[in-house]
Design an enzyme around this catalytic site. Structure first.
Site, PDB file in Angstrom:
ATOM      1  N   LEU A  62       7.194   3.143  -1.718  1.00 22.56           N
ATOM      2  CA  LEU A  62       8.096   3.567  -0.651  1.00 22.56           C
ATOM      3  C   LEU A  62       9.393   2.789  -0.677  1.00 22.56           C
ATOM      4  O   LEU A  62       9.402   1.580  -0.915  1.00 22.56           O
ATOM      5  CB  LEU A  62       7.426   3.347   0.712  1.00 22.56           C
ATOM      6  CG  LEU A  62       6.225   4.228   1.046  1.00 22.56           C
ATOM      7  CD1 LEU A  62       5.474   3.654   2.241  1.00 22.56           C
ATOM      8  CD2 LEU A  62       6.674   5.653   1.336  1.00 22.56           C
ATOM      9  N   LYS A  97       2.426   0.014   8.354  1.00 20.18           N
ATOM     10  CA  LYS A  97       2.458  -0.317   6.930  1.00 20.18           C
ATOM     11  C   LYS A  97       1.536  -1.509   6.709  1.00 20.18           C
ATOM     12  O   LYS A  97       1.869  -2.645   7.027  1.00 20.18           O
ATOM     13  CB  LYS A  97       3.864  -0.629   6.441  1.00 20.18           C
ATOM     14  CG  LYS A  97       3.884  -0.842   4.937  1.00 20.18           C
ATOM     15  CD  LYS A  97       5.253  -0.826   4.345  1.00 20.18           C
ATOM     16  CE  LYS A  97       5.197  -0.752   2.823  1.00 20.18           C
ATOM     17  NZ  LYS A  97       4.479  -1.885   2.208  1.00 20.18           N
ATOM     18  N   GLU A 157      -5.426   2.008   2.131  1.00 15.66           N
ATOM     19  CA  GLU A 157      -5.173   0.597   1.866  1.00 15.66           C
ATOM     20  C   GLU A 157      -6.428  -0.215   2.144  1.00 15.66           C
ATOM     21  O   GLU A 157      -7.032  -0.084   3.210  1.00 15.66           O
ATOM     22  CB  GLU A 157      -4.034   0.136   2.791  1.00 15.66           C
ATOM     23  CG  GLU A 157      -3.374  -1.137   2.366  1.00 15.66           C
ATOM     24  CD  GLU A 157      -2.168  -0.916   1.459  1.00 15.66           C
ATOM     25  OE1 GLU A 157      -1.977   0.194   0.918  1.00 15.66           O
ATOM     26  OE2 GLU A 157      -1.413  -1.878   1.278  1.00 15.66           O
ATOM     27  N   LYS A 273       6.983   9.251   7.735  1.00 19.30           N
ATOM     28  CA  LYS A 273       6.781  10.353   6.795  1.00 19.30           C
ATOM     29  C   LYS A 273       7.194  11.667   7.435  1.00 19.30           C
ATOM     30  O   LYS A 273       6.818  11.934   8.582  1.00 19.30           O
ATOM     31  CB  LYS A 273       5.296  10.434   6.396  1.00 19.30           C
ATOM     32  CG  LYS A 273       4.762   9.178   5.733  1.00 19.30           C
ATOM     33  CD  LYS A 273       3.247   9.214   5.532  1.00 19.30           C
ATOM     34  CE  LYS A 273       2.772   7.912   4.906  1.00 19.30           C
ATOM     35  NZ  LYS A 273       1.310   7.812   4.823  1.00 19.30           N
TER      36      LYS A 273
HETATM   37  S1  IVH Z   1       2.038   6.143   1.878  1.00 19.63           S
HETATM   38  C1  IVH Z   1       4.433   8.550  -0.838  1.00 19.63           C
HETATM   39  N1  IVH Z   1       1.278   4.901   4.061  1.00 19.63           N
HETATM   40  O1  IVH Z   1       2.903   0.740   0.794  1.00 19.63           O
HETATM   41  C2  IVH Z   1       3.841   7.590   0.083  1.00 19.63           C
HETATM   42  N2  IVH Z   1       1.642   3.610   2.097  1.00 19.63           N
HETATM   43  O2  IVH Z   1       5.436   0.853  -1.003  1.00 19.63           O
HETATM   44  C3  IVH Z   1       3.068   6.535  -0.572  1.00 19.63           C
HETATM   45  N3  IVH Z   1       1.196   1.228   2.379  1.00 19.63           N
HETATM   46  O3  IVH Z   1       1.607   1.365  -2.389  1.00 19.63           O
HETATM   47  C4  IVH Z   1       2.346   5.587   0.238  1.00 19.63           C
HETATM   48  N4  IVH Z   1       0.600   1.306   4.498  1.00 19.63           N
HETATM   49  O4  IVH Z   1       0.096   0.225  -0.690  1.00 19.63           O
HETATM   50  C5  IVH Z   1       1.619   4.768   2.757  1.00 19.63           C
HETATM   51  N5  IVH Z   1       0.596   3.929   6.057  1.00 19.63           N
HETATM   52  C6  IVH Z   1       0.918   3.809   4.773  1.00 19.63           C
HETATM   53  C7  IVH Z   1       0.916   2.565   4.101  1.00 19.63           C
HETATM   54  C8  IVH Z   1       1.291   2.516   2.762  1.00 19.63           C
HETATM   55  C9  IVH Z   1       0.764   0.521   3.451  1.00 19.63           C
HETATM   56  C10 IVH Z   1       1.530   0.623   1.068  1.00 19.63           C
HETATM   57  C11 IVH Z   1       0.849   1.249  -0.103  1.00 19.63           C
HETATM   58  C12 IVH Z   1       1.918   1.667  -1.059  1.00 19.63           C
HETATM   59  C13 IVH Z   1       3.085   0.895  -0.580  1.00 19.63           C
HETATM   60  C14 IVH Z   1       4.343   1.669  -0.830  1.00 19.63           C
END
Ligand code: IVH
Length: 402
Positions: A62, A97, A157, A273
């Site tokens: 992200l 996050k 996660e 999102k």
């Molecule tokens: S969505 C296209 N949702 O953040 C979207 N990621 O920098 C991809 N992460 O590798 C990820 N909480 O390890 C998403 N609620 C959340 C998240 C999350 C933590 C982490 C995940 C990912 C990283 C992206």
């Protein structure tokens, strides 16, 4: 109900009795054991290496937004990108996050087939045996056959709660093992164990937040996907908000920032999102990050800086506290030049030396403290700190042998 919904329906004693009864039955009739039995979460043999697993759909990362200006800029790009291309209202889903380790769980006909780490986003490691030891990961999805997709790749996660991280580090200290710097490292180190019994002994948890390929179920929005994942018995975090206005996102960010300190696990921001999948598709992706989502980060509570000196602060009662003199850095918006090292024992235990790059942290409003040295950045000429003798309160130092 206990691990996923956090609302137990039976007592621990009843659960233990049922579990033991199941073990007895399986011992008598081994032909009844399935790989999805709750007795089969632990007990797999250690591996010699992890197999590689390719993700059907790359696991993206992200873009980070570091300020409200950057958030405004993100909104503008989304609205510009969708202009004239959609009839639907633009909505966002906000989530936490999590500061852990991204994984993918693949369920075929409702059964956990395999699980992998994110790796480089294209290929990860097969950590199925380890993932199975996490009690909040269902081995079988809930619902009747008609409701369960033919295939579903679930993303989420793996985290370690702060209390478990502290328990683990205390245990490691007693055993003379190196300490984990933070819960994320501890979670990653625990999941990437060749022996699943070690993973099982660390209390890991999961929160799921999305999907890869889904066959046999069409979803139109991310919000509905999250509710569907919940229905299937997967663990979705309770802090989710469907935002119809930009100001709702800001409100969510601020409310979570306030809660951050009291959460039992670490988060480093919120994730925003775009809700509608057809709108996500219009915006598309860059090489590694989508245009339809972003992480709005909280100010970091840990930073790295150089420890320039250690001075001895004598309190009114005569107690000497070693204080770190730091190369000034900003931490949560405040310039930091001093941090506590607590006492000489802590300095020795953590093996902190003058000249080291160190991790400094602030927990809530308390004074900043030096957490640990970054060993990989240790210069050859750093100095050992020696505590002052009662008669001579000026510090005396010797070059270290390292
Ligand atoms: S969505 C296209 N949702 O953040 C979207 N990621 O920098 C991809 N992460 O590798 C990820 N909480 O390890 C998403 N609620 C959340 C998240 C999350 C933590 C982490 C995940 C990912 C990283 C992206």
């Amino acid at each position: 109900k206990y691990y996923v919904l956090d609302s137990p329906a039976i007592s621990d004693a009843e659960y233990d009795n049922l579990f033991r009864e199941l073990q007895r039955i399986e011992e008598e009739y081994p032909e009844l054991i399935t790989p999805y039995s709750p007795t089969q979460r632990v007990g797999a043999k250690p591996l010699s290496a992890f197999k590689k697993l390719k993700h059907t759909v790359p696991m993206l990362s992200l873009e980070s937004l570091m300020s409200e200006n950057e958030l405004t800029d993100f909104f503008r790009r989304v609205y510009d990108g969708l202009k004239g291309k959609t009839d639907k209202p633009v909505e966002f889903v906000c989530e936490l996050k999590f500061d852990g380790l991204a994984v993918e769980l693949v369920y075929e006909k409702g059964k956990l087939l395999h699980a992998s780490t994110r790796g480089d986003g294209i290929t990860g490691e097969d950590v199925t045996q380890n993932i199975k030891t996490i009690p909040s990961v269902p081995l079988v999805l809930r619902g009747d056959d008609a409701a369960i997709p033919e295939l579903i790749e679930v993303r989420g996660e793996v985290i370690m709660r702060i209390d478990e991280f502290e328990r683990l580090n205390e245990e490691r200290e007693k055993n003379g093992d190196t300490l984990f710097a933070n819960p994320r490292n501890a979670a990653a180190g625990s999941l990437r164990q060749l022996d699943p019994s070690i993973t099982a002994s660390r209390k890991l948890e999961i929160y799921v937040y999305g999907t890869g390929v889904v066959k046999g179920k069409d979803m139109e929005t991310h919000f509905n996907t999250l509710n569907f994942l919940k229905q299937l018995g997967l663990r979705v975090n309770k802090y989710i908000r469907l935002c119809r206005k930009d100001s709702d996102v800001i409100e969510f960010y601020r409310s979570i920032e306030k809660k951050r300190q009291s959460l039992p696990y670490e988060i480093d921001g919120i994730v925003i999102k775009l809700n509608d999948y057809s709108q996500q598709k219009i915006l598309g992706e860059r090489a590694r990050t989508p245009r339809y989502a972003a992480a709005y980060k909280f100010p970091p509570r840990q930073v790295e800086t150089v420890l320039e000196d250690i001075i001895d602060q004598v309190g009114r009662t005569g107690v000497i506290t070693p204080v770190a003199v730091l190369n000034p850095v900003r931490l949560s918006g405040v310039k930091i030049q001093r941090a506590t090292l607590h006492n000489i024992n802590e300095i020795e235990r953590k093996d902190i030396r003058i000249g080291d790059t160190v991790i400094v942290q602030r927990a809530g409003d308390v004074i900043p403290e030096v957490v640990a040295p970054v060993r990989s950045k240790r210069p050859g000429d750093c100095l050992l700190y020696t505590s002052p003798s009662p008669r001579d309160l000026s510090t005396s130092r010797m070059p270290s042998s390292a």
